[in-house]
Design a protein around this motif. Structure first.
Motif, PDB file in Angstrom:
ATOM      1  N   ASP A 122       0.814  -1.221   0.000  1.00  0.00           N
ATOM      2  CA  ASP A 122       0.000   0.000   0.000  1.00  0.00           C
ATOM      3  C   ASP A 122       0.849   1.274   0.000  1.00  0.00           C
ATOM      4  OD1 ASP A 122      -2.289  -1.552   0.042  1.00  0.00           O
ATOM      5  OD2 ASP A 122      -2.578  -1.371   2.225  1.00  0.00           O
ATOM      6  N   GLY A 123       2.176   1.115  -0.010  1.00  0.00           N
ATOM      7  CA  GLY A 123       3.065   2.264  -0.077  1.00  0.00           C
ATOM      8  C   GLY A 123       3.235   3.008   1.241  1.00  0.00           C
ATOM      9  N   LYS A 124       3.045   2.321   2.336  1.00  0.00           N
ATOM     10  CA  LYS A 124       3.170   2.978   3.646  1.00  0.00           C
ATOM     11  C   LYS A 124       4.630   2.953   4.105  1.00  0.00           C
ATOM     12  CE  LYS A 124      -1.538   2.374   4.976  1.00  0.00           C
ATOM     13  NZ  LYS A 124      -2.517   2.014   5.959  1.00  0.00           N
ATOM     14  N   PHE A 125       5.276   4.101   3.934  1.00  0.00           N
ATOM     15  CA  PHE A 125       6.671   4.258   4.338  1.00  0.00           C
ATOM     16  C   PHE A 125       6.793   5.535   5.158  1.00  0.00           C
ATOM     17  CE2 PHE A 125       6.840   1.950   0.288  1.00  0.00           C
ATOM     18  CZ  PHE A 125       7.541   0.834   0.686  1.00  0.00           C
ATOM     19  N   GLY A 126       7.901   5.706   5.834  1.00  0.00           N
ATOM     20  CA  GLY A 126       8.117   6.921   6.615  1.00  0.00           C
ATOM     21  C   GLY A 126       7.071   7.053   7.707  1.00  0.00           C
ATOM     22  N   GLU A 127       6.577   8.258   7.904  1.00  0.00           N
ATOM     23  CA  GLU A 127       5.580   8.512   8.948  1.00  0.00           C
ATOM     24  C   GLU A 127       4.268   7.780   8.681  1.00  0.00           C
ATOM     25  OE1 GLU A 127       5.625  10.095  12.041  1.00  0.00           O
ATOM     26  OE2 GLU A 127       7.751   9.875  11.638  1.00  0.00           O
ATOM     27  N   THR A 128       3.910   7.560   7.414  1.00  0.00           N
ATOM     28  CA  THR A 128       2.661   6.850   7.121  1.00  0.00           C
ATOM     29  C   THR A 128       2.748   5.380   7.519  1.00  0.00           C
ATOM     30  OG1 THR A 128       3.442   7.128   4.847  1.00  0.00           O
ATOM     31  CG2 THR A 128       1.271   7.963   5.346  1.00  0.00           C
ATOM     32  N   ALA A 129       3.949   4.855   7.649  1.00  0.00           N
ATOM     33  CA  ALA A 129       4.098   3.462   8.087  1.00  0.00           C
ATOM     34  C   ALA A 129       3.505   3.271   9.479  1.00  0.00           C
ATOM     35  CB  ALA A 129       5.565   3.056   8.079  1.00  0.00           C
ATOM     36  N   LYS A 130       3.455   4.340  10.257  1.00  0.00           N
ATOM     37  CA  LYS A 130       2.915   4.260  11.615  1.00  0.00           C
ATOM     38  C   LYS A 130       1.388   4.140  11.622  1.00  0.00           C
ATOM     39  CE  LYS A 130       6.712   6.623  13.845  1.00  0.00           C
ATOM     40  NZ  LYS A 130       7.130   7.763  14.667  1.00  0.00           N
ATOM     41  N   THR A 131       0.768   4.223  10.471  1.00  0.00           N
ATOM     42  CA  THR A 131      -0.682   4.052  10.381  1.00  0.00           C
ATOM     43  C   THR A 131      -1.046   2.662   9.876  1.00  0.00           C
ATOM     44  OG1 THR A 131      -0.824   4.906   8.110  1.00  0.00           O
ATOM     45  CG2 THR A 131      -1.003   6.512   9.896  1.00  0.00           C
ATOM     46  N   GLY A 132      -0.042   1.888   9.478  1.00  0.00           N
ATOM     47  CA  GLY A 132      -0.290   0.553   8.931  1.00  0.00           C
ATOM     48  C   GLY A 132      -0.588  -0.473  10.010  1.00  0.00           C
ATOM     49  N   ASN A 133      -1.173  -1.576   9.588  1.00  0.00           N
ATOM     50  CA  ASN A 133      -1.538  -2.651  10.516  1.00  0.00           C
ATOM     51  C   ASN A 133      -0.335  -3.252  11.229  1.00  0.00           C
ATOM     52  OD1 ASN A 133      -4.282  -2.487  10.046  1.00  0.00           O
ATOM     53  ND2 ASN A 133      -4.197  -3.918   8.336  1.00  0.00           N
ATOM     54  N   PHE A 134       0.761  -3.434  10.519  1.00  0.00           N
ATOM     55  CA  PHE A 134       1.956  -4.018  11.127  1.00  0.00           C
ATOM     56  C   PHE A 134       2.396  -3.190  12.326  1.00  0.00           C
ATOM     57  CE2 PHE A 134       6.625  -4.366  11.405  1.00  0.00           C
ATOM     58  CZ  PHE A 134       6.738  -5.715  11.655  1.00  0.00           C
ATOM     59  N   TYR A 135       2.535  -1.903  12.126  1.00  0.00           N
ATOM     60  CA  TYR A 135       2.993  -1.014  13.196  1.00  0.00           C
ATOM     61  C   TYR A 135       1.981  -0.933  14.333  1.00  0.00           C
ATOM     62  CZ  TYR A 135       4.737   3.094  15.619  1.00  0.00           C
ATOM     63  OH  TYR A 135       5.200   3.946  16.578  1.00  0.00           O
ATOM     64  N   THR A 136       0.707  -0.730  13.995  1.00  0.00           N
ATOM     65  CA  THR A 136      -0.288  -0.516  15.045  1.00  0.00           C
ATOM     66  C   THR A 136      -0.521  -1.764  15.896  1.00  0.00           C
ATOM     67  OG1 THR A 136      -2.112  -0.920  13.485  1.00  0.00           O
ATOM     68  CG2 THR A 136      -1.457   1.370  13.846  1.00  0.00           C
ATOM     69  N   GLU A 137      -0.471  -2.951  15.273  1.00  0.00           N
ATOM     70  CA  GLU A 137      -0.644  -4.201  16.028  1.00  0.00           C
ATOM     71  C   GLU A 137       0.488  -4.386  17.037  1.00  0.00           C
ATOM     72  OE1 GLU A 137      -2.964  -6.789  15.952  1.00  0.00           O
ATOM     73  OE2 GLU A 137      -4.236  -5.573  14.676  1.00  0.00           O
ATOM     74  N   LEU A 138       1.730  -4.210  16.592  1.00  0.00           N
ATOM     75  CA  LEU A 138       2.866  -4.398  17.478  1.00  0.00           C
ATOM     76  C   LEU A 138       2.975  -3.278  18.505  1.00  0.00           C
ATOM     77  CD1 LEU A 138       3.402  -6.514  15.322  1.00  0.00           C
ATOM     78  CD2 LEU A 138       5.818  -6.012  15.539  1.00  0.00           C
ATOM     79  N   LYS A 139       2.634  -2.068  18.110  1.00  0.00           N
ATOM     80  CA  LYS A 139       2.674  -0.916  19.021  1.00  0.00           C
ATOM     81  C   LYS A 139       1.710  -1.113  20.171  1.00  0.00           C
ATOM     82  CE  LYS A 139       3.617   3.619  19.792  1.00  0.00           C
ATOM     83  NZ  LYS A 139       3.947   3.690  21.205  1.00  0.00           N
ATOM     84  N   ALA A 140       0.534  -1.676  19.896  1.00  0.00           N
ATOM     85  CA  ALA A 140      -0.451  -1.903  20.951  1.00  0.00           C
ATOM     86  C   ALA A 140       0.103  -2.837  22.031  1.00  0.00           C
ATOM     87  CB  ALA A 140      -1.736  -2.479  20.351  1.00  0.00           C
ATOM     88  N   VAL A 141       0.824  -3.872  21.619  1.00  0.00           N
ATOM     89  CA  VAL A 141       1.411  -4.798  22.586  1.00  0.00           C
ATOM     90  C   VAL A 141       2.525  -4.105  23.363  1.00  0.00           C
ATOM     91  CG1 VAL A 141       2.680  -6.969  22.879  1.00  0.00           C
ATOM     92  CG2 VAL A 141       0.826  -6.813  21.198  1.00  0.00           C
ATOM     93  N   LYS A 142       3.362  -3.357  22.661  1.00  0.00           N
ATOM     94  CA  LYS A 142       4.463  -2.660  23.334  1.00  0.00           C
ATOM     95  C   LYS A 142       3.937  -1.619  24.325  1.00  0.00           C
ATOM     96  CE  LYS A 142       7.881  -3.412  19.744  1.00  0.00           C
ATOM     97  NZ  LYS A 142       8.853  -4.137  20.543  1.00  0.00           N
ATOM     98  N   ASP A 143       2.831  -0.986  23.999  1.00  0.00           N
ATOM     99  CA  ASP A 143       2.237  -0.016  24.920  1.00  0.00           C
ATOM    100  C   ASP A 143       1.623  -0.698  26.144  1.00  0.00           C
ATOM    101  OD1 ASP A 143       2.988   2.061  23.277  1.00  0.00           O
ATOM    102  OD2 ASP A 143       0.991   2.346  22.411  1.00  0.00           O
ATOM    103  N   LYS A 144       0.988  -1.851  25.913  1.00  0.00           N
ATOM    104  CA  LYS A 144       0.349  -2.579  27.016  1.00  0.00           C
ATOM    105  C   LYS A 144       1.380  -3.198  27.950  1.00  0.00           C
ATOM    106  CE  LYS A 144      -3.207  -6.021  27.971  1.00  0.00           C
ATOM    107  NZ  LYS A 144      -4.195  -6.923  27.397  1.00  0.00           N
ATOM    108  N   TYR A 145       2.490  -3.683  27.383  1.00  0.00           N
ATOM    109  CA  TYR A 145       3.554  -4.317  28.159  1.00  0.00           C
ATOM    110  C   TYR A 145       4.888  -3.642  27.860  1.00  0.00           C
ATOM    111  CZ  TYR A 145       0.014  -7.960  28.628  1.00  0.00           C
ATOM    112  OH  TYR A 145      -1.148  -8.635  28.889  1.00  0.00           O
ATOM    113  N   PRO A 146       5.094  -2.417  28.355  1.00  0.00           N
ATOM    114  CA  PRO A 146       6.366  -1.724  28.074  1.00  0.00           C
ATOM    115  C   PRO A 146       7.550  -2.475  28.696  1.00  0.00           C
ATOM    116  CG  PRO A 146       5.057  -0.482  29.665  1.00  0.00           C
ATOM    117  CD  PRO A 146       4.225  -1.656  29.216  1.00  0.00           C
ATOM    118  N   SER A 147       8.660  -2.492  27.990  1.00  0.00           N
ATOM    119  CA  SER A 147       9.812  -3.264  28.472  1.00  0.00           C
ATOM    120  C   SER A 147      10.837  -2.416  29.220  1.00  0.00           C
ATOM    121  CB  SER A 147      10.498  -3.972  27.302  1.00  0.00           C
ATOM    122  OG  SER A 147      11.009  -3.027  26.403  1.00  0.00           O
ATOM    123  N   GLY A 148      10.579  -1.188  29.397  1.00  0.00           N
ATOM    124  CA  GLY A 148      11.603  -0.454  30.119  1.00  0.00           C
ATOM    125  C   GLY A 148      11.196   0.814  30.618  1.00  0.00           C
TER     126      GLY A 148
END
Length: 75
Positions: free
Chosen positions: A49-75
């Motif tokens: 879909d051409g999601k690169f740079g800042e728009t990559a942060k709106t993609g499913n890959f980023y948002t799915e993993l970000k949700a887990v990292k936010d729920k269980y921060p490692s540091g």
């Protein structure tokens, strides 16, 4: 975190409690991530879909993993 115990008798119980908390955190974070194949599929679609740079942060890959990292921060 609880205060570090000064007596040896309390130390074992204290350290076992900290280890349990850590193991629970690791297990919860691990099972919260989507399966690897699903992660790769999301990444492929985001790239397609051409999601690169800042728009990559709106993609499913980023948002799915970000949700887990936010729920269980490692540091």
């Amino acid at each position: 975190m609880d205060k570090f115990p000064r007596k040896r008798s309390a130390f074992k119980e204290w350290i076992e409690g900290r280890n349990k908390e850590l193991q629970d955190f690791i297990a919860n974070r691990k099972i919260s991530y989507p399966e690897l194949g699903e992660q790769l599929d999301c990444l492929w679609h985001d790239i397609d879909d051409g999601k690169f740079g800042e728009t990559a942060k709106t993609g499913n890959f980023y948002t799915e993993l970000k949700a887990v990292k936010d729920k269980y921060p490692s540091g």
